[in-house]
Design a protein around this motif. Structure first.
Motif, PDB file in Angstrom:
ATOM      1  N   CYS A  71       0.768  -1.162  -0.102  1.00 29.47           N
ATOM      2  CA  CYS A  71       0.005  -0.210  -0.006  1.00 29.47           C
ATOM      3  C   CYS A  71       0.967   1.245  -0.184  1.00 29.47           C
ATOM      4  CB  CYS A  71      -0.860   0.022   1.371  1.00 29.47           C
ATOM      5  SG  CYS A  71      -1.950   1.300   1.241  1.00 29.47           S
ATOM      6  N   TYR A  75      -0.012   3.093  -3.407  1.00 31.83           N
ATOM      7  CA  TYR A  75      -1.006   4.085  -3.187  1.00 31.83           C
ATOM      8  C   TYR A  75      -0.452   5.130  -2.399  1.00 31.83           C
ATOM      9  CZ  TYR A  75      -4.981   6.683  -1.168  1.00 31.83           C
ATOM     10  OH  TYR A  75      -5.978   7.832  -0.929  1.00 31.83           O
ATOM     11  N   TRP A  76       0.186   5.193  -1.524  1.00 28.30           N
ATOM     12  CA  TRP A  76       0.937   6.423  -0.604  1.00 28.30           C
ATOM     13  C   TRP A  76       2.064   7.304  -1.916  1.00 28.30           C
ATOM     14  CZ3 TRP A  76      -1.428   9.179   2.774  1.00 28.30           C
ATOM     15  CH2 TRP A  76      -2.365   8.546   3.391  1.00 28.30           C
ATOM     16  N   ASN A  79       0.595   9.208  -4.653  1.00 29.52           N
ATOM     17  CA  ASN A  79       0.216  10.458  -4.293  1.00 29.52           C
ATOM     18  C   ASN A  79       1.007  11.403  -3.742  1.00 29.52           C
ATOM     19  OD1 ASN A  79      -2.894  10.083  -4.623  1.00 29.52           O
ATOM     20  ND2 ASN A  79      -2.553   8.189  -3.918  1.00 29.52           N
ATOM     21  N   LEU A 168      -6.386  11.717   1.592  1.00 26.46           N
ATOM     22  CA  LEU A 168      -5.845  10.578   1.183  1.00 26.46           C
ATOM     23  C   LEU A 168      -6.152   9.322   1.932  1.00 26.46           C
ATOM     24  CD1 LEU A 168      -2.225  11.708  -0.292  1.00 26.46           C
ATOM     25  CD2 LEU A 168      -4.324  10.818  -1.791  1.00 26.46           C
ATOM     26  N   ALA A 169      -5.893   9.558   3.295  1.00 24.90           N
ATOM     27  CA  ALA A 169      -5.974   8.280   4.170  1.00 24.90           C
ATOM     28  C   ALA A 169      -7.703   8.012   4.184  1.00 24.90           C
ATOM     29  CB  ALA A 169      -5.788   8.991   5.644  1.00 24.90           C
ATOM     30  N   ASN A 172      -8.248   5.972   1.075  1.00 23.39           N
ATOM     31  CA  ASN A 172      -7.334   4.687   0.829  1.00 23.39           C
ATOM     32  C   ASN A 172      -8.368   3.475   1.047  1.00 23.39           C
ATOM     33  OD1 ASN A 172      -5.645   2.620   0.824  1.00 23.39           O
ATOM     34  ND2 ASN A 172      -4.482   3.260   2.749  1.00 23.39           N
ATOM     35  N   THR A 174      -7.667   0.364   0.759  1.00 25.60           N
ATOM     36  CA  THR A 174      -7.318  -0.867   1.606  1.00 25.60           C
ATOM     37  C   THR A 174      -7.668  -0.631   3.076  1.00 25.60           C
ATOM     38  OG1 THR A 174      -5.332  -1.029   0.154  1.00 25.60           O
ATOM     39  CG2 THR A 174      -5.214  -1.976   2.401  1.00 25.60           C
ATOM     40  N   TYR A 183       1.505   3.464   8.748  1.00 25.90           N
ATOM     41  CA  TYR A 183       2.195   2.452   7.469  1.00 25.90           C
ATOM     42  C   TYR A 183       3.540   2.602   7.351  1.00 25.90           C
ATOM     43  CZ  TYR A 183      -2.603   1.947   5.107  1.00 25.90           C
ATOM     44  OH  TYR A 183      -3.682   1.326   4.679  1.00 25.90           O
TER      45      TYR A 183
END
Length: 268
Positions: A71, A75-76, A79, A168-169, A172, A174, A183
């Motif tokens: 992730c 993902y992070w 971004n 963004l959190a 997410n 996931t 994370y």
């Protein structure tokens, strides 16, 4: 270690009679297994079940750990790149080691999953086989404080950055609502957690169990690697402090030397 009653030895689903000659038993044992059968106490059953549950938890938490690492990369990181607050050099310095950590722990997880989980399962050799590969996390762990500092410094200077990270959190898929720091800290927490798992596993593994001796060796080895990472972290933090102090001084004053270490600071 385990309480039991009504013990019997079986061969070909029949009890071996006390008067049976040993030679006959040993001769048959070449092709037919000897089975020990007994009635285990409730307290012993709880111990057996607890050992199995620890093994299952090791695997499930390892699977979640890998998902967290993926992730971060999937993902992070993309971004964070879109936010353009950090240059590529900064992002590389923080996240470059994550793919190697993922590769190592994915193989470790596959090895754990390939073991049939029951009371007799042996996992110590798997930990020992991967001990040296766990060191892929060493650089990430040692630079963690600096990495979080790089993230936080830019966020504090940019009013919209904190809001963007919060959004963004929430987005997410996931784990909605889970923030970036939760994370980033997972590789820091993983090795100490292995130690706790192995120590707990030892409590519920009898001395006669084939996993016992090597579990002790594995726990000590993981402890050693964790201490090496802690030492590397302290060295990195010390070096960072020395550089910070050097920037405060004039060009004529130089304190940076290989043998010098930052110990502590206090107000006078």
């Amino acid at each position: 270690p385990f309480e039991y009653t009504k013990e019997d030895f079986l061969m070909e689903d029949k009890k071996i009679k006390p008067k049976t000659k040993a030679e006959s038993i040993f001769e048959k044992a070449h092709t037919t297994p000897i089975i020990f059968q007994c009635t285990v106490s409730d307290n012993s059953i709880k111990k057996i079940v607890h050992r199995v549950n620890i093994l299952k938890e090791i695997i499930s938490t390892e699977q979640n750990y890998i998902k967290d690492l993926k992730c971060i990369i999937g993902y992070w990181l993309p971004n964070l790149e879109k936010m353009k607050l950090w240059n590529q050099v900064e992002l590389d310095s923080i996240f470059n080691d994550i793919p190697n950590i993922i590769a190592c722990h994915s193989q470790f997880c596959v090895s754990l999953e390939s073991s049939e989980i029951n009371y007799s399962t042996v996992v110590s050799y798997i930990f020992l086989n991967f001990c040296n590969f766990f060191k892929f996390s060493k650089k990430y762990v040692s630079t963690y404080a600096n990495s979080t500092g790089i993230i936080n410094e830019k966020v504090m200077k940019n009013k919209s950055a904190a809001s963007t990270l919060s959004k963004l959190a929430e987005k997410n898929a996931t784990s909605p609502g889970r923030d970036l720091p939760s994370y980033m800290i997972t590789p820091i927490q993983r090795m100490p957690r292995y130690i706790l798992f192995l120590r707990d596993l030892l409590k519920y593994t009898p001395i006669v169990h084939p996993d016992y001796d090597l579990l002790t060796v594995a726990a000590n080895k993981i402890q050693q690697i964790t201490q090496e990472m802690d030492s590397a972290t302290k060295e990195a933090e010390s070096a960072g402090k020395m550089i910070e102090i050097q920037f405060r001084l004039t060009d004529q004053e130089t304190i940076l030397k290989p043998t010098r270490r930052f110990i502590d600071e206090a107000k006078l």
